[in-house]
Design a protein around this motif. Structure first.
Motif, PDB file in Angstrom:
ATOM      1  N   ALA A 140      11.848  -7.001  -2.864  1.00  0.00           N
ATOM      2  CA  ALA A 140      11.694  -6.964  -4.321  1.00  0.00           C
ATOM      3  C   ALA A 140      10.773  -8.090  -4.801  1.00  0.00           C
ATOM      4  O   ALA A 140       9.932  -7.883  -5.685  1.00  0.00           O
ATOM      5  CB  ALA A 140      13.061  -7.076  -4.989  1.00  0.00           C
ATOM      6  N   LYS A 141      10.901  -9.262  -4.210  1.00  0.00           N
ATOM      7  CA  LYS A 141      10.050 -10.399  -4.591  1.00  0.00           C
ATOM      8  C   LYS A 141       8.590 -10.130  -4.241  1.00  0.00           C
ATOM      9  O   LYS A 141       7.673 -10.437  -5.012  1.00  0.00           O
ATOM     10  CB  LYS A 141      10.545 -11.660  -3.901  1.00  0.00           C
ATOM     11  N   ILE A 142       8.375  -9.543  -3.055  1.00  0.00           N
ATOM     12  CA  ILE A 142       7.011  -9.191  -2.643  1.00  0.00           C
ATOM     13  C   ILE A 142       6.382  -8.215  -3.635  1.00  0.00           C
ATOM     14  O   ILE A 142       5.244  -8.385  -4.078  1.00  0.00           O
ATOM     15  CB  ILE A 142       7.022  -8.576  -1.233  1.00  0.00           C
ATOM     16  N   LEU A 143       7.135  -7.180  -4.008  1.00  0.00           N
ATOM     17  CA  LEU A 143       6.608  -6.154  -4.910  1.00  0.00           C
ATOM     18  C   LEU A 143       6.362  -6.718  -6.304  1.00  0.00           C
ATOM     19  O   LEU A 143       5.336  -6.419  -6.934  1.00  0.00           O
ATOM     20  CB  LEU A 143       7.570  -4.971  -4.971  1.00  0.00           C
ATOM     21  N   GLU A 144       7.295  -7.520  -6.789  1.00  0.00           N
ATOM     22  CA  GLU A 144       7.132  -8.083  -8.125  1.00  0.00           C
ATOM     23  C   GLU A 144       5.940  -9.051  -8.177  1.00  0.00           C
ATOM     24  O   GLU A 144       5.222  -9.116  -9.180  1.00  0.00           O
ATOM     25  CB  GLU A 144       8.419  -8.786  -8.549  1.00  0.00           C
ATOM     26  N   THR A 145       5.727  -9.797  -7.086  1.00  0.00           N
ATOM     27  CA  THR A 145       4.550 -10.679  -7.013  1.00  0.00           C
ATOM     28  C   THR A 145       3.265  -9.859  -7.060  1.00  0.00           C
ATOM     29  O   THR A 145       2.243 -10.318  -7.591  1.00  0.00           O
ATOM     30  CB  THR A 145       4.589 -11.512  -5.718  1.00  0.00           C
ATOM     31  N   ALA A 146       3.316  -8.636  -6.528  1.00  0.00           N
ATOM     32  CA  ALA A 146       2.137  -7.745  -6.545  1.00  0.00           C
ATOM     33  C   ALA A 146       2.042  -6.955  -7.839  1.00  0.00           C
ATOM     34  O   ALA A 146       1.188  -6.062  -7.959  1.00  0.00           O
ATOM     35  CB  ALA A 146       2.200  -6.794  -5.356  1.00  0.00           C
ATOM     36  N   GLY A 147       2.917  -7.259  -8.803  1.00  0.00           N
ATOM     37  CA  GLY A 147       2.862  -6.581 -10.093  1.00  0.00           C
ATOM     38  C   GLY A 147       3.570  -5.245 -10.127  1.00  0.00           C
ATOM     39  O   GLY A 147       3.329  -4.433 -11.025  1.00  0.00           O
ATOM     40  N   ILE A 148       4.461  -4.996  -9.172  1.00  0.00           N
ATOM     41  CA  ILE A 148       5.197  -3.725  -9.107  1.00  0.00           C
ATOM     42  C   ILE A 148       6.654  -3.969  -9.499  1.00  0.00           C
ATOM     43  O   ILE A 148       7.388  -4.674  -8.797  1.00  0.00           O
ATOM     44  CB  ILE A 148       5.140  -3.116  -7.689  1.00  0.00           C
ATOM     45  N   GLU A 149       7.076  -3.429 -10.627  1.00  0.00           N
ATOM     46  CA  GLU A 149       8.458  -3.581 -11.058  1.00  0.00           C
ATOM     47  C   GLU A 149       9.372  -2.709 -10.190  1.00  0.00           C
ATOM     48  O   GLU A 149       8.971  -1.631  -9.728  1.00  0.00           O
ATOM     49  CB  GLU A 149       8.604  -3.186 -12.526  1.00  0.00           C
ATOM     50  N   ASN A 180       0.833  -1.212   0.000  1.00  0.00           N
ATOM     51  CA  ASN A 180       0.000   0.000   0.000  1.00  0.00           C
ATOM     52  C   ASN A 180       0.867   1.261   0.000  1.00  0.00           C
ATOM     53  O   ASN A 180       0.535   2.252  -0.662  1.00  0.00           O
ATOM     54  CB  ASN A 180      -0.935   0.009   1.202  1.00  0.00           C
ATOM     55  N   ALA A 181       1.954   1.223   0.757  1.00  0.00           N
ATOM     56  CA  ALA A 181       2.842   2.389   0.817  1.00  0.00           C
ATOM     57  C   ALA A 181       3.495   2.646  -0.539  1.00  0.00           C
ATOM     58  O   ALA A 181       3.600   3.797  -0.984  1.00  0.00           O
ATOM     59  CB  ALA A 181       3.911   2.172   1.884  1.00  0.00           C
ATOM     60  N   VAL A 182       3.945   1.582  -1.199  1.00  0.00           N
ATOM     61  CA  VAL A 182       4.592   1.735  -2.504  1.00  0.00           C
ATOM     62  C   VAL A 182       3.595   2.262  -3.543  1.00  0.00           C
ATOM     63  O   VAL A 182       3.955   3.053  -4.418  1.00  0.00           O
ATOM     64  CB  VAL A 182       5.196   0.394  -2.968  1.00  0.00           C
ATOM     65  N   LYS A 183       2.354   1.838  -3.445  1.00  0.00           N
ATOM     66  CA  LYS A 183       1.346   2.276  -4.414  1.00  0.00           C
ATOM     67  C   LYS A 183       0.918   3.715  -4.197  1.00  0.00           C
ATOM     68  O   LYS A 183       0.302   4.327  -5.088  1.00  0.00           O
ATOM     69  CB  LYS A 183       0.126   1.364  -4.332  1.00  0.00           C
ATOM     70  N   GLU A 184       1.239   4.281  -3.022  1.00  0.00           N
ATOM     71  CA  GLU A 184       0.881   5.682  -2.761  1.00  0.00           C
ATOM     72  C   GLU A 184       1.859   6.590  -3.491  1.00  0.00           C
ATOM     73  O   GLU A 184       3.029   6.699  -3.127  1.00  0.00           O
ATOM     74  CB  GLU A 184       0.913   5.989  -1.264  1.00  0.00           C
ATOM     75  N   ARG A 185       1.386   7.228  -4.516  1.00  0.00           N
ATOM     76  CA  ARG A 185       2.251   8.082  -5.332  1.00  0.00           C
ATOM     77  C   ARG A 185       2.344   9.472  -4.714  1.00  0.00           C
ATOM     78  O   ARG A 185       1.337  10.082  -4.357  1.00  0.00           O
ATOM     79  CB  ARG A 185       1.704   8.187  -6.758  1.00  0.00           C
ATOM     80  N   PHE A 186       3.563   9.955  -4.615  1.00  0.00           N
ATOM     81  CA  PHE A 186       3.773  11.317  -4.095  1.00  0.00           C
ATOM     82  C   PHE A 186       4.729  11.978  -5.071  1.00  0.00           C
ATOM     83  O   PHE A 186       5.933  11.704  -5.069  1.00  0.00           O
ATOM     84  CB  PHE A 186       4.355  11.278  -2.692  1.00  0.00           C
ATOM     85  N   VAL A 187       4.221  12.812  -5.956  1.00  0.00           N
ATOM     86  CA  VAL A 187       5.013  13.406  -7.023  1.00  0.00           C
ATOM     87  C   VAL A 187       5.510  14.774  -6.581  1.00  0.00           C
ATOM     88  O   VAL A 187       4.756  15.585  -6.037  1.00  0.00           O
ATOM     89  CB  VAL A 187       4.193  13.545  -8.321  1.00  0.00           C
ATOM     90  N   CYS A 188       6.804  15.018  -6.796  1.00  0.00           N
ATOM     91  CA  CYS A 188       7.348  16.344  -6.464  1.00  0.00           C
ATOM     92  C   CYS A 188       8.297  16.774  -7.571  1.00  0.00           C
ATOM     93  O   CYS A 188       9.051  15.977  -8.097  1.00  0.00           O
ATOM     94  CB  CYS A 188       8.079  16.331  -5.125  1.00  0.00           C
ATOM     95  N   GLY A 189       8.246  18.049  -7.917  1.00  0.00           N
ATOM     96  CA  GLY A 189       9.187  18.600  -8.885  1.00  0.00           C
ATOM     97  C   GLY A 189       8.845  18.280 -10.331  1.00  0.00           C
ATOM     98  O   GLY A 189       8.810  19.151 -11.188  1.00  0.00           O
ATOM     99  N   THR A 190       8.598  17.020 -10.667  1.00  0.00           N
ATOM    100  CA  THR A 190       8.262  16.607 -12.027  1.00  0.00           C
ATOM    101  C   THR A 190       7.066  15.663 -11.975  1.00  0.00           C
ATOM    102  O   THR A 190       6.564  15.341 -10.908  1.00  0.00           O
ATOM    103  CB  THR A 190       9.453  15.888 -12.694  1.00  0.00           C
ATOM    104  N   ASP A 191       6.634  15.215 -13.151  1.00  0.00           N
ATOM    105  CA  ASP A 191       5.513  14.273 -13.204  1.00  0.00           C
ATOM    106  C   ASP A 191       5.986  12.830 -13.085  1.00  0.00           C
ATOM    107  O   ASP A 191       5.199  11.894 -13.249  1.00  0.00           O
ATOM    108  CB  ASP A 191       4.713  14.465 -14.495  1.00  0.00           C
ATOM    109  N   ILE A 192       7.272  12.640 -12.817  1.00  0.00           N
ATOM    110  CA  ILE A 192       7.824  11.297 -12.641  1.00  0.00           C
ATOM    111  C   ILE A 192       7.886  10.975 -11.152  1.00  0.00           C
ATOM    112  O   ILE A 192       8.403  11.757 -10.353  1.00  0.00           O
ATOM    113  CB  ILE A 192       9.235  11.196 -13.248  1.00  0.00           C
ATOM    114  N   SER A 193       7.364   9.827 -10.788  1.00  0.00           N
ATOM    115  CA  SER A 193       7.378   9.404  -9.386  1.00  0.00           C
ATOM    116  C   SER A 193       8.587   8.516  -9.133  1.00  0.00           C
ATOM    117  O   SER A 193       8.849   7.560  -9.880  1.00  0.00           O
ATOM    118  CB  SER A 193       6.088   8.647  -9.055  1.00  0.00           C
TER     119      SER A 193
END
Length: 409
Positions: free
Chosen positions: A269-278, A240-253
């Motif tokens: 990394a394995k947990i995130l990749e299993t959740a579909g997060i590269e 949930n924390a990784v999916k929370e986008r906080f953009v600053c300065g540019t449109d790239i997170s």
């Protein structure tokens, strides 16, 4: 960065060499030829520099005599742990050269100490003795003279180029500075005789100390979230924390996720990749080329960067919007360096800290300092007491220093 500084004509303003390994050292000697075309600036690790200058006596003397400015970045790290002895030896070499030049200038005897190949102070210098045995160093300090030694009073053996230890101690007190030393650090503890700050105060009692308004304090541009987790809830909280986008300065997170060990980085990394997060990985088990490529991709494309504390210092990636502690830092110093990756150069940033009951005391100390607007220094010296409390709570709650290592996917 230094190589990128150019004049109006496009020509580089400085010649800069990086020294960080034997192969690089050999290349440096071949391409730069220290005796012919010396670089203006050398950026080096302590071990690499010592490996290059110590075996070659002539090179050591020529190099040290030519150094005018010495900058120690991440000074608190260099003056602690495995780097300490190497850095102390380098400083003593440089200061000994200053003392020799000072004596030569006062006496007018230009050839008195030309051959100093075997005369540089060994590792049993006063500074290292101070670190190893405070009582012994204090007795030596009290027993040594503060009076300058006239060159004529030195022994014949000294004049021939072999400086005795007693002569080194007699010479060290009063001399004209010919080199400037600059120590830079984002955290510099001074509590305790063997902390980096205390060591510097002992070695350079007349140094000028300059600090920013927010030294050891929370950055006012940081938004902080604190989430207590258990083995059952930490995976969901992390995702949930990784999916929370906080953009600053540019449109790239850009999100940096910290873990305490290489194994924990791989688990996250394995947990995130299993959740579909590269995500990109960054730790010591990856080659220098792999780490460099991951840094470039993260800088240019953004995304999620999972790393150990190897990425908490010295890496400047603009516009990191979010820092997540999947494992809470093991000390207040590491905490400050981690959160310092975001909210840089006037930007804003978000820090999400996941912590367990085993981290509670350190978390409370850091949060209390933040609420009161005080430096976090009160938590610097409490690392040992925190660990003792953890041991009393039982090894089942604090096995290792990583909470993520206990997660299976």
């Amino acid at each position: 960065m230094a190589n990128g500084l150019s004049g109006d004509d496009g020509e580089p303003l400085l010649r800069v060499a990086a020294v960080c390994g034997r192969q690089v050292l050999d290349a440096l000697i071949i391409f730069y030829g220290w005796s012919v075309d010396k670089p203006d600036i050398i950026v080096s690790t302590p071990a690499a520099l010592l490996n290059n200058i110590e075996p070659k006596k002539g090179r050591r003397v020529d190099f040290i005599r030519g150094v005018k400015y010495v900058v120690f970045d991440e000074a608190d790290m260099l003056l602690n742990g495995s780097f300490q002895n190497q850095v102390i030896r380098l400083i003593n070499m440089l200061r000994f050269d200053e003392k020799q030049l000072s004596q030569m200038n006062k006496s007018g005897a230009e050839k008195l100490m030309e051959k100093t190949n075997d005369s540089l102070p060994n590792s049993d210098s006063e500074d290292e003795q101070y670190l190893q045995n405070d009582d012994t160093a204090e007795r030596e300090e009290n027993s040594e003279s503060d009076v300058d030694v006239d060159v004529g009073d030195l022994t014949e053996e000294t004049k021939s180029g072999s400086i005795q230890k007693k002569d080194w101690r007699r010479l060290r007190k009063s001399y004209e500075r010919s080199k400037q030393y600059i120590f830079v650090a984002a955290t510099l503890p001074v509590n305790g005789k063997k902390t980096a700050g205390a060591v510097l105060k002992h070695m350079f009692p007349d140094a000028t100390w300059v600090s920013g308004n927010y030294l050891h304090c929370h950055n006012p541009r940081l938004k902080e979230k604190w989430i207590e987790v258990t083995v059952d809830t930490q995976v969901d909280a992390l995702i949930n924390a990784v999916k929370e986008r906080f953009v600053c300065g540019t449109d790239i997170s850009r999100t940096m996720v910290f873990a305490n060990t290489v194994e924990a980085v791989e688990a996250v990394a394995k947990i995130l990749e299993t959740a579909g997060i590269e995500c990109y990985r960054y730790h010591k088990d990856h080659s220098l080329e792999e780490r460099a490529n991951n840094l470039v991709n993260f800088r240019e494309k953004g995304g999620v960067f999972v790393c150990t504390d190897a990425a908490a210092r010295g890496i400047d990636i603009p516009n990191v919007s979010h820092v997540i502690q999947a494992d809470f830092a093991t000390s207040a110093v590491d905490f400050l360096h981690r959160v310092g990756r975001t909210a840089r150069a006037g930007q804003y940033g978000l820090v999400t800290s996941l912590y367990t009951e085993s981290n509670q005391d350190l978390v409370d100390a850091i949060r209390q300092a933040g609420k009161l607007g005080q430096p976090v220094e009160t938590a610097f010296s409490r690392k040992r007491s925190f660990r003792n409390k953890l041991k009393k709570r039982g090894s089942s709650k604090v096995r290792g220093t990583s909470t993520v290592e206990m997660v299976t996917v």
